[in-house]
Design a protein around this motif. Structure first.
Motif, PDB file in Angstrom:
ATOM      1  N   GLU A 193      53.921  44.483  41.499  1.00 14.44           N
ATOM      2  CA  GLU A 193      55.189  44.100  42.108  1.00 14.44           C
ATOM      3  C   GLU A 193      55.409  42.591  42.170  1.00 14.44           C
ATOM      4  O   GLU A 193      56.554  42.139  42.162  1.00 14.44           O
ATOM      5  CB  GLU A 193      55.295  44.709  43.513  1.00 14.44           C
ATOM      6  N   LEU A 194      54.346  41.813  42.245  1.00 14.83           N
ATOM      7  CA  LEU A 194      54.512  40.363  42.386  1.00 14.83           C
ATOM      8  C   LEU A 194      54.018  39.578  41.180  1.00 14.83           C
ATOM      9  O   LEU A 194      54.200  38.366  41.126  1.00 14.83           O
ATOM     10  CB  LEU A 194      53.778  39.867  43.642  1.00 14.83           C
ATOM     11  N   ALA A 195      53.382  40.254  40.224  1.00 15.28           N
ATOM     12  CA  ALA A 195      52.847  39.556  39.050  1.00 15.28           C
ATOM     13  C   ALA A 195      53.253  40.253  37.756  1.00 15.28           C
ATOM     14  O   ALA A 195      52.528  40.204  36.761  1.00 15.28           O
ATOM     15  CB  ALA A 195      51.329  39.441  39.143  1.00 15.28           C
ATOM     16  N   ASP A 196      54.420  40.894  37.788  1.00 13.26           N
ATOM     17  CA  ASP A 196      55.004  41.459  36.560  1.00 13.26           C
ATOM     18  C   ASP A 196      54.048  42.385  35.816  1.00 13.26           C
ATOM     19  O   ASP A 196      53.951  42.329  34.578  1.00 13.26           O
ATOM     20  CB  ASP A 196      55.474  40.336  35.631  1.00 13.26           C
ATOM     21  N   ASP A 197      53.311  43.195  36.548  1.00 10.27           N
ATOM     22  CA  ASP A 197      52.390  44.174  35.957  1.00 10.27           C
ATOM     23  C   ASP A 197      51.165  43.549  35.293  1.00 10.27           C
ATOM     24  O   ASP A 197      50.427  44.243  34.579  1.00 10.27           O
ATOM     25  CB  ASP A 197      53.103  45.071  34.936  1.00 10.27           C
ATOM     26  N   GLY A 198      50.940  42.245  35.516  1.00  6.33           N
ATOM     27  CA  GLY A 198      49.746  41.610  34.976  1.00  6.33           C
ATOM     28  C   GLY A 198      49.787  41.475  33.465  1.00  6.33           C
ATOM     29  O   GLY A 198      50.841  41.612  32.843  1.00  6.33           O
ATOM     30  N   PRO A 199      48.634  41.195  32.862  1.00  4.98           N
ATOM     31  CA  PRO A 199      47.341  41.053  33.531  1.00  4.98           C
ATOM     32  C   PRO A 199      47.218  39.726  34.278  1.00  4.98           C
ATOM     33  O   PRO A 199      47.845  38.744  33.903  1.00  4.98           O
ATOM     34  CB  PRO A 199      46.322  41.131  32.386  1.00  4.98           C
ATOM     35  N   VAL A 200      46.408  39.725  35.328  1.00  3.82           N
ATOM     36  CA  VAL A 200      46.213  38.553  36.166  1.00  3.82           C
ATOM     37  C   VAL A 200      44.746  38.150  36.144  1.00  3.82           C
ATOM     38  O   VAL A 200      43.878  38.902  35.700  1.00  3.82           O
ATOM     39  CB  VAL A 200      46.628  38.825  37.623  1.00  3.82           C
ATOM     40  N   THR A 201      44.488  36.959  36.656  1.00  5.11           N
ATOM     41  CA  THR A 201      43.135  36.608  37.064  1.00  5.11           C
ATOM     42  C   THR A 201      42.971  37.114  38.492  1.00  5.11           C
ATOM     43  O   THR A 201      43.714  36.718  39.385  1.00  5.11           O
ATOM     44  CB  THR A 201      42.903  35.103  37.012  1.00  5.11           C
ATOM     45  N   LEU A 202      42.021  38.007  38.687  1.00  5.30           N
ATOM     46  CA  LEU A 202      41.803  38.607  40.011  1.00  5.30           C
ATOM     47  C   LEU A 202      40.556  37.991  40.615  1.00  5.30           C
ATOM     48  O   LEU A 202      39.470  38.051  40.031  1.00  5.30           O
ATOM     49  CB  LEU A 202      41.658  40.117  39.891  1.00  5.30           C
ATOM     50  N   VAL A 203      40.726  37.400  41.789  1.00  2.56           N
ATOM     51  CA  VAL A 203      39.666  36.664  42.473  1.00  2.56           C
ATOM     52  C   VAL A 203      39.424  37.328  43.823  1.00  2.56           C
ATOM     53  O   VAL A 203      40.372  37.623  44.549  1.00  2.56           O
ATOM     54  CB  VAL A 203      40.074  35.196  42.688  1.00  2.56           C
ATOM     55  N   GLY A 204      38.167  37.541  44.179  1.00  6.34           N
ATOM     56  CA  GLY A 204      37.862  38.102  45.485  1.00  6.34           C
ATOM     57  C   GLY A 204      36.628  37.461  46.078  1.00  6.34           C
ATOM     58  O   GLY A 204      35.710  37.067  45.355  1.00  6.34           O
ATOM     59  N   GLN A 205      36.619  37.366  47.417  1.00  7.64           N
ATOM     60  CA  GLN A 205      35.462  36.844  48.137  1.00  7.64           C
ATOM     61  C   GLN A 205      34.891  37.933  49.033  1.00  7.64           C
ATOM     62  O   GLN A 205      35.621  38.623  49.747  1.00  7.64           O
ATOM     63  CB  GLN A 205      35.862  35.629  48.990  1.00  7.64           C
ATOM     64  N   SER A 206      33.573  38.142  48.970  1.00  5.50           N
ATOM     65  CA  SER A 206      32.871  39.090  49.834  1.00  5.50           C
ATOM     66  C   SER A 206      33.469  40.500  49.702  1.00  5.50           C
ATOM     67  O   SER A 206      33.473  41.058  48.606  1.00  5.50           O
ATOM     68  CB  SER A 206      32.884  38.570  51.268  1.00  5.50           C
ATOM     69  N   MET A 207      33.991  41.094  50.771  1.00  2.00           N
ATOM     70  CA  MET A 207      34.601  42.408  50.645  1.00  2.00           C
ATOM     71  C   MET A 207      35.748  42.385  49.650  1.00  2.00           C
ATOM     72  O   MET A 207      35.974  43.363  48.919  1.00  2.00           O
ATOM     73  CB  MET A 207      35.096  42.916  51.997  1.00  2.00           C
ATOM     74  N   GLY A 208      36.476  41.281  49.595  1.00  9.77           N
ATOM     75  CA  GLY A 208      37.549  41.146  48.615  1.00  9.77           C
ATOM     76  C   GLY A 208      37.024  41.143  47.189  1.00  9.77           C
ATOM     77  O   GLY A 208      37.694  41.617  46.269  1.00  9.77           O
ATOM     78  N   ALA A 209      35.807  40.620  46.990  1.00 11.30           N
ATOM     79  CA  ALA A 209      35.191  40.665  45.669  1.00 11.30           C
ATOM     80  C   ALA A 209      34.864  42.096  45.283  1.00 11.30           C
ATOM     81  O   ALA A 209      35.031  42.496  44.121  1.00 11.30           O
ATOM     82  CB  ALA A 209      33.938  39.799  45.645  1.00 11.30           C
ATOM     83  N   HIS A 210      34.381  42.876  46.233  1.00 10.32           N
ATOM     84  CA  HIS A 210      34.097  44.288  45.969  1.00 10.32           C
ATOM     85  C   HIS A 210      35.384  45.013  45.588  1.00 10.32           C
ATOM     86  O   HIS A 210      35.406  45.816  44.635  1.00 10.32           O
ATOM     87  CB  HIS A 210      33.450  44.920  47.198  1.00 10.32           C
ATOM     88  N   THR A 211      36.472  44.743  46.301  1.00  4.78           N
ATOM     89  CA  THR A 211      37.765  45.327  45.962  1.00  4.78           C
ATOM     90  C   THR A 211      38.198  44.892  44.571  1.00  4.78           C
ATOM     91  O   THR A 211      38.697  45.707  43.776  1.00  4.78           O
ATOM     92  CB  THR A 211      38.824  44.915  46.994  1.00  4.78           C
ATOM     93  N   ALA A 212      38.016  43.617  44.249  1.00  2.00           N
ATOM     94  CA  ALA A 212      38.407  43.106  42.933  1.00  2.00           C
ATOM     95  C   ALA A 212      37.606  43.787  41.822  1.00  2.00           C
ATOM     96  O   ALA A 212      38.146  44.148  40.772  1.00  2.00           O
ATOM     97  CB  ALA A 212      38.215  41.596  42.882  1.00  2.00           C
ATOM     98  N   LEU A 213      36.305  43.961  42.048  1.00  3.26           N
ATOM     99  CA  LEU A 213      35.450  44.633  41.064  1.00  3.26           C
ATOM    100  C   LEU A 213      35.965  46.049  40.793  1.00  3.26           C
ATOM    101  O   LEU A 213      36.123  46.459  39.631  1.00  3.26           O
ATOM    102  CB  LEU A 213      34.016  44.659  41.592  1.00  3.26           C
ATOM    103  N   LEU A 214      36.215  46.790  41.851  1.00  4.56           N
ATOM    104  CA  LEU A 214      36.675  48.166  41.686  1.00  4.56           C
ATOM    105  C   LEU A 214      38.061  48.217  41.047  1.00  4.56           C
ATOM    106  O   LEU A 214      38.360  49.141  40.268  1.00  4.56           O
ATOM    107  CB  LEU A 214      36.692  48.880  43.036  1.00  4.56           C
ATOM    108  N   THR A 215      38.909  47.249  41.359  1.00  2.00           N
ATOM    109  CA  THR A 215      40.242  47.205  40.760  1.00  2.00           C
ATOM    110  C   THR A 215      40.154  46.961  39.262  1.00  2.00           C
ATOM    111  O   THR A 215      40.859  47.591  38.463  1.00  2.00           O
ATOM    112  CB  THR A 215      41.094  46.118  41.431  1.00  2.00           C
ATOM    113  N   ALA A 216      39.295  46.028  38.851  1.00  7.58           N
ATOM    114  CA  ALA A 216      39.132  45.737  37.429  1.00  7.58           C
ATOM    115  C   ALA A 216      38.596  46.943  36.668  1.00  7.58           C
ATOM    116  O   ALA A 216      38.948  47.171  35.506  1.00  7.58           O
ATOM    117  CB  ALA A 216      38.204  44.546  37.241  1.00  7.58           C
TER     118      ALA A 216
END
Length: 256
Positions: free
Chosen positions: A75-98
């Motif tokens: 919705e905010l990045a035109d369907d990507g692809p993006v650089t996805l960055v996460g820290q700590s729990m956010g990194a775990h979320t980023a890993l699973l999203t990728a």
């Protein structure tokens, strides 16, 4: 910098260019992750249960956080692809999203994060610690003193909600415990191996991610890059913001 709503989420958005989506860690907010990178559109959501997003969501599963990240990208990045960055729990979320949505993630950066899984009950310990905070705090200075006077304490204090009786954190302890528990329950090695995006692992010098975990992550994906930020801990983006920004900019400028 604008704050936009995406359904039940609040997101900070700044700049123009290729999109970078930044996912904060437990009890954090998009504000602590936002940084200016010239030539890029920076998008930093408050994840569910955090910040100015829905405070007490019904679903705190890993799948819910992953689908939120995908929704932000769509919705905010035109369907990507993006650089996805996460820290700590956010990194775990980023890993699973990728792993779940490879078409949405062109590059992946994990800051002080790994595959998850734990032998101890740190979610309960964290929940009890958050519940012990003597809230409301009478002032930001009092909150910073109680929380340790470091960069993380200052970030938490900056983001607190002012009510008539004082300052309150923008999260509830039981929600934090419930949100982190699925991260601790299972190590996601299969998902890690499925990731196609070029990946950078960033560690603090006093990292909380075990060396053995990083070693196995590199063994399973030898092409992954690893960098360490000197004089920093688990919240390296707050401890050494200039070094963190430099690493991120270098990775974004590198050939895929």
């Amino acid at each position: 910098m604008r704050r936009l709503g995406v359904s039940h989420l609040s997101c900070l958005v700044s700049g123009t260019g290729p999109a970078v989506v930044l996912l904060h860690g437990l009890a954090g907010s998009g504000r602590e992750m936002m940084l200016p990178l010239p030539g890029h559109r920076m998008i930093a959501p408050d994840q569910r249960g955090h910040g100015r997003s829905v405070r007490r969501p019904d679903d705190l599963s890993r799948a819910a956080y992953v689908d939120d990240a995908a929704m932000v990208i769509k919705e905010l990045a035109d369907d990507g692809p993006v650089t996805l960055v996460g820290q700590s729990m956010g990194a775990h979320t980023a890993l699973l999203t990728a792993a779940r949505y490879p078409e949405l993630v062109g590059r992946l950066v994990l800051l002080e994060g790994g595959v998850g899984g734990s032998d101890d009950d740190y979610p309960t310990q964290l929940g009890e610690w958050f519940a012990a905070w003597p809230v409301p705090f009478p002032s930001a200075a009092a909150a910073i003193r109680y929380l340790g006077a470091g960069p993380l304490a200052r970030a938490w204090a900056r983001d607190m909600e002012r009510r008539p009786d004082g300052l309150w954190p923008r999260f509830d302890p039981d929600i934090m415990e419930a949100a982190i528990r699925p991260v601790a329950q299972t190590a996601c090695w299969a998902q890690w191996q499925r990731i196609e995006a070029p990946t950078l692992l960033v560690r603090g010098a006093q990292s909380r991610v075990p060396d053995e975990e990083i070693d196995r992550m590199r063994e399973l994906r030898p092409e992954v890059r690893v960098a360490t930020i000197p004089d920093s801990g688990h919240d390296a983006h707050l401890d050494q913001p200039a070094a963190w920004a430099s690493l991120l900019a270098d990775f974004l400028g590198a050939d895929g």
